[in-house]
Design a protein around this motif. Structure first.
Motif, mmCIF file in Angstrom:
data_model
loop_
_atom_site.group_PDB
_atom_site.id
_atom_site.type_symbol
_atom_site.label_atom_id
_atom_site.label_comp_id
_atom_site.label_asym_id
_atom_site.label_seq_id
_atom_site.Cartn_x
_atom_site.Cartn_y
_atom_site.Cartn_z
ATOM 1 N N ASP A 90 0.412 -1.296 -0.174
ATOM 2 C CA ASP A 90 0.032 -0.015 -0.361
ATOM 3 C C ASP A 90 1.557 1.283 0.101
ATOM 4 O OD1 ASP A 90 -2.514 -1.286 -0.461
ATOM 5 O OD2 ASP A 90 -2.478 -1.510 2.429
ATOM 6 N N THR A 91 1.963 1.753 0.200
ATOM 7 C CA THR A 91 2.740 2.462 0.676
ATOM 8 C C THR A 91 4.180 2.478 -0.390
ATOM 9 O OG1 THR A 91 2.263 3.144 2.801
ATOM 10 C CG2 THR A 91 4.286 3.659 2.159
ATOM 11 N N VAL A 92 3.935 2.914 -1.551
ATOM 12 C CA VAL A 92 5.168 2.872 -2.412
ATOM 13 C C VAL A 92 5.534 4.796 -2.697
ATOM 14 C CG1 VAL A 92 4.014 1.135 -3.843
ATOM 15 C CG2 VAL A 92 3.790 3.399 -4.484
ATOM 16 N N GLU A 93 7.502 4.722 -3.444
ATOM 17 C CA GLU A 93 7.700 6.034 -4.182
ATOM 18 C C GLU A 93 7.622 5.729 -4.796
ATOM 19 O OE1 GLU A 93 11.743 7.798 -1.526
ATOM 20 O OE2 GLU A 93 12.560 7.031 -3.219
ATOM 21 N N VAL A 94 7.350 6.242 -6.383
ATOM 22 C CA VAL A 94 7.426 6.691 -7.434
ATOM 23 C C VAL A 94 8.205 8.025 -7.914
ATOM 24 C CG1 VAL A 94 6.419 7.404 -9.585
ATOM 25 C CG2 VAL A 94 4.905 5.508 -7.726
ATOM 26 N N THR A 95 9.786 7.669 -8.679
ATOM 27 C CA THR A 95 10.546 8.276 -9.612
ATOM 28 C C THR A 95 10.359 8.438 -10.821
ATOM 29 O OG1 THR A 95 11.747 7.981 -7.519
ATOM 30 C CG2 THR A 95 12.901 9.371 -9.566
ATOM 31 N N THR A 96 9.783 9.698 -11.191
ATOM 32 C CA THR A 96 9.803 10.289 -12.584
ATOM 33 C C THR A 96 10.626 10.958 -13.116
ATOM 34 O OG1 THR A 96 8.052 11.680 -11.959
ATOM 35 C CG2 THR A 96 7.656 9.109 -12.861
ATOM 36 N N ALA A 97 11.003 11.403 -14.343
ATOM 37 C CA ALA A 97 11.627 12.073 -14.347
ATOM 38 C C ALA A 97 11.213 14.283 -14.680
ATOM 39 C CB ALA A 97 12.171 12.021 -16.377
ATOM 40 N N LEU A 98 9.591 14.340 -14.564
ATOM 41 C CA LEU A 98 9.747 14.935 -14.196
ATOM 42 C C LEU A 98 8.077 15.432 -13.676
ATOM 43 C CD1 LEU A 98 9.108 16.541 -18.145
ATOM 44 C CD2 LEU A 98 10.582 17.533 -16.611
ATOM 45 N N PRO A 99 7.912 16.270 -13.122
ATOM 46 C CA PRO A 99 6.620 16.354 -11.938
ATOM 47 C C PRO A 99 5.269 15.676 -12.698
ATOM 48 C CG PRO A 99 7.472 18.198 -11.753
ATOM 49 C CD PRO A 99 8.342 17.200 -13.272
ATOM 50 N N LEU A 100 4.213 14.647 -12.227
ATOM 51 C CA LEU A 100 3.381 14.038 -13.125
ATOM 52 C C LEU A 100 1.655 15.190 -12.471
ATOM 53 C CD1 LEU A 100 3.834 10.729 -12.053
ATOM 54 C CD2 LEU A 100 4.585 11.705 -14.474
ATOM 55 N N THR A 101 1.240 15.213 -13.763
ATOM 56 C CA THR A 101 0.111 16.549 -13.811
ATOM 57 C C THR A 101 -0.596 15.203 -12.844
ATOM 58 O OG1 THR A 101 -0.175 14.430 -16.068
ATOM 59 C CG2 THR A 101 -0.006 16.877 -15.951
ATOM 60 N N ASP A 102 -2.475 15.154 -12.781
ATOM 61 C CA ASP A 102 -3.085 14.912 -12.066
ATOM 62 C C ASP A 102 -3.182 13.048 -12.596
ATOM 63 O OD1 ASP A 102 -2.802 16.790 -9.766
ATOM 64 O OD2 ASP A 102 -4.161 17.378 -10.433
ATOM 65 N N PRO A 103 -3.949 13.771 -13.845
ATOM 66 C CA PRO A 103 -3.661 12.475 -14.977
ATOM 67 C C PRO A 103 -3.021 11.364 -14.953
ATOM 68 C CG PRO A 103 -5.207 14.283 -15.799
ATOM 69 C CD PRO A 103 -4.186 14.879 -14.969
ATOM 70 N N GLU A 104 -1.456 11.843 -14.984
ATOM 71 C CA GLU A 104 -0.206 10.951 -15.052
ATOM 72 C C GLU A 104 -0.560 10.223 -13.020
ATOM 73 O OE1 GLU A 104 2.035 13.443 -17.583
ATOM 74 O OE2 GLU A 104 2.063 13.701 -16.151
ATOM 75 N N LYS A 105 -0.923 10.795 -12.570
ATOM 76 C CA LYS A 105 -0.337 10.289 -11.477
ATOM 77 C C LYS A 105 -1.561 9.349 -10.828
ATOM 78 C CE LYS A 105 1.586 14.234 -8.645
ATOM 79 N NZ LYS A 105 1.471 15.090 -7.891
ATOM 80 N N ALA A 106 -2.823 9.704 -11.550
ATOM 81 C CA ALA A 106 -3.938 8.480 -11.351
ATOM 82 C C ALA A 106 -3.716 7.649 -11.897
ATOM 83 C CB ALA A 106 -5.608 9.698 -11.586
ATOM 84 N N ASN A 107 -3.096 7.841 -13.301
ATOM 85 C CA ASN A 107 -2.665 6.233 -13.633
ATOM 86 C C ASN A 107 -0.868 5.493 -13.028
ATOM 87 O OD1 ASN A 107 -1.915 4.514 -15.857
ATOM 88 N ND2 ASN A 107 -0.442 6.144 -16.818
ATOM 89 N N VAL A 108 -0.124 6.125 -12.993
ATOM 90 C CA VAL A 108 0.431 4.964 -12.083
ATOM 91 C C VAL A 108 -0.360 4.875 -10.657
ATOM 92 C CG1 VAL A 108 2.453 5.750 -9.823
ATOM 93 C CG2 VAL A 108 2.155 7.159 -12.415
ATOM 94 N N ALA A 109 -1.417 5.399 -10.041
ATOM 95 C CA ALA A 109 -1.952 5.241 -9.120
ATOM 96 C C ALA A 109 -2.213 3.791 -9.313
ATOM 97 C CB ALA A 109 -2.647 5.483 -8.191
ATOM 98 N N ALA A 110 -3.418 3.623 -10.240
ATOM 99 C CA ALA A 110 -3.971 2.499 -11.065
ATOM 100 C C ALA A 110 -2.383 1.349 -11.533
ATOM 101 C CB ALA A 110 -4.746 2.563 -12.733
ATOM 102 N N GLN A 111 -1.958 1.721 -11.451
ATOM 103 C CA GLN A 111 -0.708 0.850 -11.853
ATOM 104 C C GLN A 111 -0.338 -0.333 -10.842
ATOM 105 O OE1 GLN A 111 2.164 1.516 -15.126
ATOM 106 N NE2 GLN A 111 1.992 3.707 -15.044
ATOM 107 N N THR A 112 -0.063 0.778 -10.050
ATOM 108 C CA THR A 112 0.855 -0.222 -8.337
ATOM 109 C C THR A 112 -0.519 -0.363 -7.416
ATOM 110 O OG1 THR A 112 0.494 2.741 -7.269
ATOM 111 C CG2 THR A 112 2.873 1.754 -8.541
#
Length: 232
Positions: free
Chosen positions: A168-190
């Motif tokens: 339930d707890t993860v740390e996500v590193t990306t090259a650029l700050p994510l937008t809200d839809p992109e964060k939602a996509n990451v949440a769906a993936q994890t």
């Protein structure tokens, strides 16, 4: 008496004088004895007073020495307690200073990271435009804006690796700050509920996920490193 060689007149006079002296001594003897007794008593009292005074002086000196030793012991104890309190207070002050310094460093790092992320967020649109232009030049035709945006979003926020079942707890590193839809996509993936987002332009693209001691590296940097290793 003349036959004895004594002068009768002189003898009588001497006898009379002796009688006078005897009478005088007899009369004065009680007073003399009383005076002697009184003097002896005064001497004895003086000696006793001197003995008592000497004893009192010795007791006073002993009490004074005992009191002095107690004061010295008390003073040493107070000094030791003061030193102990000073050391404890010094430790507290030093610990507070270390804590404040650490807080300042953490805040400085956080502020620097926030400022960097804000700067990267400001140039994100420029990066997206450059990426769209590069893609169009690469395929030789214009791309739909929505489609292009979707592809670029997937480039920065999608991992080729499976990110499920990491907890339930993860740390996500990306090259650029994510937008809200992109964060939602990451949440769906994890599937994680608590996600901490970090930005590191060095990953180039994709997603780096840490969950405890597990690391899922689905970044472009990792892909390029793997490709480079294969070409050697």
């Amino acid at each position: 008496m003349e036959k004895l060689g004594l002068n009768a007149g002189f003898f009588v006079v001497q006898l009379f004088n002796f009688g006078l002296i005897f009478v005088a001594l007899a009369a004065a003897w009680p007073r003399i004895l009383k005076a002697l007794d009184s003097r002896a008593a005064r001497i004895a009292k003086s000696l006793e007073d001197a003995r008592v005074a000497e004893q009192a002086r010795a007791n006073a000196e002993r009490d004074a020495q005992k009191m002095l030793e107690e004061r010295r012991s008390e003073g040493a104890r107070l000094v030791e307690e003061a030193r102990g309190r000073a050391e404890e207070q010094g430790k507290v002050v030093l610990e507070e200073a270390r804590r404040d310094a650490e807080n300042i460093r953490v805040k400085a790092r956080h502020d620097a990271e926030e400022e960097r992320n804000a700067t990267l967020g400001e140039v994100r649109s420029q990066v997206v435009q450059l990426a769209m232009a590069a893609a169009q030049n690469l395929i030789g035709q214009s791309l739909d804006a929505d489609k292009s945006q979707q592809l670029i979003s997937q480039f920065f926020s999608t991992s080729a690796a499976d990110l499920k079942n990491l907890g339930d707890t993860v740390e996500v590193t990306t090259a650029l700050p994510l937008t809200d839809p992109e964060k939602a996509n990451v949440a769906a993936q994890t599937g994680a509920k608590n996600i901490t987002y970090k930005v590191d332009p060095a990953v180039l693209g994709g997603v780096l996920v840490r969950a405890g001691d597990k690391v899922i590296d689905g970044t472009v940097r990792a892909g390029l490193a793997e490709m480079s290793g294969r070409l050697r």
